[in-house]
Design a protein around this motif. Structure first.
Motif, PDB file in Angstrom:
ATOM      1  N   UNK A 158      28.128 -31.765  47.564  1.00  0.00           N
ATOM      2  CA  UNK A 158      29.103 -30.873  46.611  1.00  0.00           C
ATOM      3  C   UNK A 158      28.907 -29.820  46.879  1.00  0.00           C
ATOM      4  N   UNK A 159      30.453 -30.155  47.021  1.00  0.00           N
ATOM      5  CA  UNK A 159      31.238 -28.915  47.021  1.00  0.00           C
ATOM      6  C   UNK A 159      31.185 -27.750  48.594  1.00  0.00           C
ATOM      7  N   UNK A 160      30.716 -29.121  49.600  1.00  0.00           N
ATOM      8  CA  UNK A 160      29.952 -28.726  50.629  1.00  0.00           C
ATOM      9  C   UNK A 160      28.542 -29.033  51.184  1.00  0.00           C
ATOM     10  N   UNK A 161      28.130 -28.614  50.031  1.00  0.00           N
ATOM     11  CA  UNK A 161      26.524 -28.647  50.364  1.00  0.00           C
ATOM     12  C   UNK A 161      25.741 -29.906  49.940  1.00  0.00           C
ATOM     13  N   UNK A 162      25.116 -31.093  51.708  1.00  0.00           N
ATOM     14  CA  UNK A 162      25.196 -32.096  51.532  1.00  0.00           C
ATOM     15  C   UNK A 162      23.724 -31.966  50.749  1.00  0.00           C
ATOM     16  N   UNK A 163      22.703 -30.812  50.514  1.00  0.00           N
ATOM     17  CA  UNK A 163      21.172 -29.913  49.917  1.00  0.00           C
ATOM     18  C   UNK A 163      21.276 -29.799  48.668  1.00  0.00           C
ATOM     19  N   UNK A 164      22.809 -30.226  47.746  1.00  0.00           N
ATOM     20  CA  UNK A 164      22.365 -29.688  46.664  1.00  0.00           C
ATOM     21  C   UNK A 164      21.289 -29.842  45.863  1.00  0.00           C
ATOM     22  N   UNK A 165      20.939 -30.998  45.721  1.00  0.00           N
ATOM     23  CA  UNK A 165      20.088 -31.952  44.666  1.00  0.00           C
ATOM     24  C   UNK A 165      18.907 -31.371  45.292  1.00  0.00           C
ATOM     25  N   UNK A 166      18.681 -30.315  46.167  1.00  0.00           N
ATOM     26  CA  UNK A 166      17.576 -30.352  46.208  1.00  0.00           C
ATOM     27  C   UNK A 166      17.506 -28.858  45.673  1.00  0.00           C
ATOM     28  N   UNK A 167      18.315 -27.827  44.601  1.00  0.00           N
ATOM     29  CA  UNK A 167      17.958 -26.928  44.212  1.00  0.00           C
ATOM     30  C   UNK A 167      17.368 -27.524  42.831  1.00  0.00           C
ATOM     31  N   UNK A 168      16.446 -26.426  41.965  1.00  0.00           N
ATOM     32  CA  UNK A 168      15.902 -27.712  41.316  1.00  0.00           C
ATOM     33  C   UNK A 168      16.375 -27.485  39.874  1.00  0.00           C
ATOM     34  N   UNK A 210      18.328 -23.267  37.893  1.00  0.00           N
ATOM     35  CA  UNK A 210      19.365 -22.837  38.948  1.00  0.00           C
ATOM     36  C   UNK A 210      19.824 -23.653  39.252  1.00  0.00           C
ATOM     37  N   UNK A 211      19.879 -24.989  39.246  1.00  0.00           N
ATOM     38  CA  UNK A 211      21.437 -26.111  39.578  1.00  0.00           C
ATOM     39  C   UNK A 211      22.153 -26.151  39.039  1.00  0.00           C
ATOM     40  N   UNK A 212      22.150 -25.901  37.362  1.00  0.00           N
ATOM     41  CA  UNK A 212      23.260 -25.592  36.702  1.00  0.00           C
ATOM     42  C   UNK A 212      23.947 -24.686  37.086  1.00  0.00           C
ATOM     43  N   UNK A 213      23.491 -23.315  37.322  1.00  0.00           N
ATOM     44  CA  UNK A 213      24.106 -22.175  37.812  1.00  0.00           C
ATOM     45  C   UNK A 213      25.126 -21.930  38.966  1.00  0.00           C
ATOM     46  N   UNK A 214      24.430 -22.730  39.812  1.00  0.00           N
ATOM     47  CA  UNK A 214      24.988 -22.638  41.043  1.00  0.00           C
ATOM     48  C   UNK A 214      26.785 -23.627  40.698  1.00  0.00           C
ATOM     49  N   UNK A 215      26.318 -25.251  39.472  1.00  0.00           N
ATOM     50  CA  UNK A 215      27.811 -25.231  39.636  1.00  0.00           C
ATOM     51  C   UNK A 215      28.605 -24.211  39.327  1.00  0.00           C
ATOM     52  N   UNK A 216      28.341 -23.945  38.209  1.00  0.00           N
ATOM     53  CA  UNK A 216      29.127 -23.105  37.402  1.00  0.00           C
ATOM     54  C   UNK A 216      29.491 -22.296  38.238  1.00  0.00           C
ATOM     55  N   UNK A 217      28.879 -21.416  39.012  1.00  0.00           N
ATOM     56  CA  UNK A 217      29.740 -20.194  40.396  1.00  0.00           C
ATOM     57  C   UNK A 217      30.800 -21.127  41.231  1.00  0.00           C
ATOM     58  N   UNK A 275      36.221 -18.297  35.717  1.00  0.00           N
ATOM     59  CA  UNK A 275      35.247 -16.512  35.316  1.00  0.00           C
ATOM     60  C   UNK A 275      34.372 -16.108  36.506  1.00  0.00           C
ATOM     61  N   UNK A 276      33.956 -16.855  37.381  1.00  0.00           N
ATOM     62  CA  UNK A 276      32.989 -16.347  37.786  1.00  0.00           C
ATOM     63  C   UNK A 276      33.726 -15.005  39.001  1.00  0.00           C
ATOM     64  N   UNK A 277      32.977 -14.797  39.474  1.00  0.00           N
ATOM     65  CA  UNK A 277      33.381 -12.928  39.836  1.00  0.00           C
ATOM     66  C   UNK A 277      33.588 -14.075  41.494  1.00  0.00           C
ATOM     67  N   UNK A 278      32.977 -15.159  41.812  1.00  0.00           N
ATOM     68  CA  UNK A 278      33.489 -15.457  43.571  1.00  0.00           C
ATOM     69  C   UNK A 278      34.425 -16.256  43.507  1.00  0.00           C
ATOM     70  N   UNK A 279      34.909 -17.065  42.503  1.00  0.00           N
ATOM     71  CA  UNK A 279      35.976 -17.384  42.069  1.00  0.00           C
ATOM     72  C   UNK A 279      37.198 -18.269  43.207  1.00  0.00           C
ATOM     73  N   UNK A 280      37.534 -16.618  43.945  1.00  0.00           N
ATOM     74  CA  UNK A 280      38.713 -16.418  44.964  1.00  0.00           C
ATOM     75  C   UNK A 280      37.730 -16.511  46.139  1.00  0.00           C
ATOM     76  N   UNK A 281      36.956 -16.133  46.249  1.00  0.00           N
ATOM     77  CA  UNK A 281      35.858 -16.775  47.677  1.00  0.00           C
ATOM     78  C   UNK A 281      34.945 -17.906  47.787  1.00  0.00           C
ATOM     79  N   UNK A 333      22.880 -13.403  41.984  1.00  0.00           N
ATOM     80  CA  UNK A 333      23.071 -14.155  40.293  1.00  0.00           C
ATOM     81  C   UNK A 333      21.459 -14.747  40.043  1.00  0.00           C
ATOM     82  N   UNK A 334      21.541 -15.134  38.346  1.00  0.00           N
ATOM     83  CA  UNK A 334      19.930 -14.974  38.292  1.00  0.00           C
ATOM     84  C   UNK A 334      20.357 -15.233  37.010  1.00  0.00           C
ATOM     85  N   UNK A 335      19.274 -17.264  36.778  1.00  0.00           N
ATOM     86  CA  UNK A 335      19.592 -17.554  36.292  1.00  0.00           C
ATOM     87  C   UNK A 335      18.596 -18.297  35.368  1.00  0.00           C
TER      88      UNK A 335
END
Length: 124
Positions: free
Chosen positions: A30-40, A65-72, A77-83, A60-62
């Motif tokens: 997911x987004x290049x992170x194979x261990x994404x599912x480990x985020x609770x 956590x997993x839903x917020x990472x996915x949103x980024x 509107x994420x501050x890292x959208x271009x990065x 960031x804070x949430x």
């Protein structure tokens, strides 16, 4: 004087660009992170995005956590959208109390000089 220490990350995942050998399927990612599912899904805390040089890009804070990472990685509107392609490592720190998350976020942004957090910067 109040002394704040940055907690050690509870989980660190790194982007992987691995693919299977000829005839094998690609690794699920997911987004290049194979261990994404480990985020609770149900824990609150802090998310720290780092580049390949270990420079802090964004904090960031949430409450979830997993839903917020996915949103980024999906939000326009994420501050890292271009990065997003610069993100090489995601560190997750579990912090359930919302007041503590706010304090840690502001402290980490200023102590480690996060590149894309512009709303809570005091180190200029």
């Amino acid at each position: 004087m109040i002394k704040i220490e940055i907690p050690e990350p509870n989980l660190v995942i790194t982007r992987s660009r691995q693919t299977g050998q000829a005839g094998e399927s690609d690794l699920s990612s997911v987004y290049g992170f194979t261990d994404y599912h480990k985020i609770p899904r149900d824990k609150g805390g802090m998310i720290l995005f780092f580049d390949a040089k270990e420079d802090l890009l964004f904090v960031g804070k949430a409450r979830k956590l997993r839903q917020r990472v996915k949103k980024h990685f999906e939000d326009n509107v994420s501050p890292i959208k271009n990065h997003r392609d610069d993100v090489h490592k995601i560190a997750v720190i579990y912090v359930e109390d919302s007041m503590e998350r706010e304090i840690y976020e502001t402290y980490i942004i200023n102590a480690l000089q996060a590149k894309y957090n512009i709303d809570k910067v005091f180190y200029k």
